[in-house]
Every structure is written in C-alpha cells, then in structure tokens.
Design an enzyme around this catalytic site. Structure first.
Site, PDB file in Angstrom:
ATOM      1  N   HIS A  42      32.694 -12.807  21.476  1.00 31.25           N
ATOM      2  CA  HIS A  42      32.199 -14.038  20.857  1.00 31.25           C
ATOM      3  C   HIS A  42      33.389 -14.691  20.148  1.00 31.25           C
ATOM      4  CE1 HIS A  42      28.629 -11.541  21.417  1.00 31.25           C
ATOM      5  NE2 HIS A  42      27.919 -12.654  21.433  1.00 31.25           N
ATOM      6  N   GLY A 142      28.960 -13.015  26.100  1.00 32.74           N
ATOM      7  CA  GLY A 142      29.947 -11.957  25.999  1.00 32.74           C
ATOM      8  C   GLY A 142      29.381 -10.565  26.204  1.00 32.74           C
ATOM      9  N   ASP A 162      31.373  -9.924  17.858  1.00 35.14           N
ATOM     10  CA  ASP A 162      31.211 -10.731  16.649  1.00 35.14           C
ATOM     11  C   ASP A 162      30.190 -11.840  16.887  1.00 35.14           C
ATOM     12  OD1 ASP A 162      31.567 -12.141  14.310  1.00 35.14           O
ATOM     13  OD2 ASP A 162      33.463 -13.057  14.932  1.00 35.14           O
TER      14      ASP A 162
END
EC number: 2.1.1.266
Length: 277
Positions: A42, A142, A162
């Site tokens: 991310h 992702g 993240d």
C-alpha cells in the site's frame, strides 16, 4: 473509523515509527550480498510536500518535525532522519514515504514492487519513481499482488503492509495476508503497520497472530496519549516477522526516547514485546 490517507498524515508520529523500523530492516538485510525482493503493498504517492494546503493540520510538526534537527538521536532514528534530510535542503519541506525511502537504498541486485489502488495516488507514485531503476508500480490490491510475488527466485523478501484500515475487514485481511505470505515464504521478513483507534481490534489481531503458529513475531508500539474511544489514533505499531535479531535491543533504546519526545502533553507510552518465539 479512522480515514488514514498517506497524503494527509505524512510525517506524523506513526510514520516516524513505521519508517524507522522499515529502514532498519532494509539496511540490515542488505548486509547480505544476495538480491532482495522488496514489496510495498500500500504505497501511497511516495513523496509529500509538507507546505501543501492538505497539511494545514500540520501533523508532521508533532512527528518528524520534533526530531528533524536533533543531534542526540538514538542509532535507529539517526539513520532514518538522515535519509529524510536527503530529500530536503535546510528546512523540512518534503516527506518521503516508504517508496522513495526505499529507492534511495536499492542495490543493483535488488528489486522493488509498489502497489497502489487509489487512482490519483497511483499516478503521483508513477511520477515520483519514474527515474528509479529496478522499480515496478502496479495499480491494484496489494494483498492480491503479494501472493503473486512470493516466493522470489532468491528466496529473500522484505514486505511492508500498510493499509488504510478504513474498512473494518482490513484487520482480518492483514492477518490472512500475513499467514498466506508466510506459507509461501517462511523465511521472508514481514512488517505490518497498524493504528490504535480501538484497542479491542488490536488485541484481536494480536491473538490471531499468536494462534497462527508463525514464529519470531515481535511488536513495537508508540503511543502519544492514553487509549480512549472516539479520540482518533492514540498510538500505532509495527508487527514484525523474522526481523533482524538486533532490532529488539535497539528499539528498546529508541522507543522510550521517542515516547518522551513525541508524547502529546507529556510523555507517551511504548511497547517492545515478543508475541511468538
């Protein structure tokens, strides 16, 4: 629920912890000559102007801004702050996210895979890493991209997860994604960032990780104020799997210092614990 967009919170206390741990692990793994596959699930836009209008709340002033000009930084923070300084001249005007921090350290034998789903941030990310070699940018989820990239030919990988946690199911997704990735490459180094908005969610996430059977799980957390419901993000943390063996000792020095410097209206709090041997 927290709406955590990279562009609105760049350089805050959560970024200080996240990127300090990220760079520490990256530099350590690069001590070995063998190439490294680096995956950011991310990525965000990659580079942020701290003078832009979106930063009127100036969260970076309570994060990187408090330590940017310090000369008494603990070792892990010294390396991190020096890397941020490389993107600025004298004053702190720009904050590099994990993609730009990483491209600066890539070796010829390394490769970097960046994922970003948001259309605008994806385009900004492409522009910001346009000249970076051995770097690929993918517009997409992702979590799905991670599965396709493991295991790499070298059997060496460093992964940062993240997500925004805007959706409650993200907490389950990160646990599932970590377990799936570990099954594909048990020797990989995995880093998971999380916000503390509702402590009960973090407690459940920790229990899921303990129950997963994965070994060598550690947790590092930095809080700027006491937990309280409906008061925003009081703390953030990094879950690590297969982190460098030196990380615990060094973060036990860095975290108390950070908690003192970045605490909101007084010293903050911290954790550095092993969840699974």
């Amino acid at each position: 629920m927290l709406s955590y967009r990279h562009s609105f919170h760049a350089g805050n206390h959560a970024d200080v912890l996240k990127h300090c741990v990220w760079l520490y692990c990256l530099r350590y793994l690069q001590r070995k000559e063998t190439g490294l596959r680096i995956i950011d699930t991310h990525s965000g836009a990659g580079l942020y102007s701290l003078t832009a209008k979106r930063h009127e709340n100036r969260e970076f002033c309570a994060g990187i801004g408090k330590i940017y000009n310090r000369d008494d930084l603990p070792a892990p923070l010294q390396s991190y702050v020096e890397t941020v300084r490389a993107f600025n001249q004298t004053n702190l005007c720009f904050y590099p996210g994990s993609p730009l921090l990483t491209t600066r350290l890539l070796r010829p034998q390394d490769e970097l895979w960046l994922h970003e789903l948001h259309g605008r941030d994806f385009q900004l990310l492409c522009d910001n890493v346009a000249t970076a070699k051995r770097t690929r940018v993918i517009q997409g989820d992702g979590f799905n991209g991670l599965k396709q990239l493991l295991p790499p030919p070298t059997r060496r990988a460093l992964v940062l997860m993240d997500p925004s946690y805007e959706i409650k199911s993200d907490y389950q997704k990160v646990s599932d994604a970590l377990c799936q990735a570990h099954r594909r490459l048990a020797s990989g180094c995995y880093l998971l960032w999380y916000p503390v908005v509702e402590r009960a969610r973090i407690n459940r996430l920790e229990q899921q990780l303990r129950d997963s059977g994965i070994g060598r799980i550690q947790i590092y957390e930095l809080g700027v104020r006491a937990d309280a419901e409906h008061s925003g993000m009081s703390a953030s943390g990094m879950v690590t799997i297969n982190a460098p063996y030196t990380l615990m000792e060094d973060m036990q020095d860095a975290l108390p210092w950070l908690a003192t410097q970045l605490g909101d209206k007084g010293p903050g709090h911290y954790r550095a614990e092993t969840l699974s041997e």
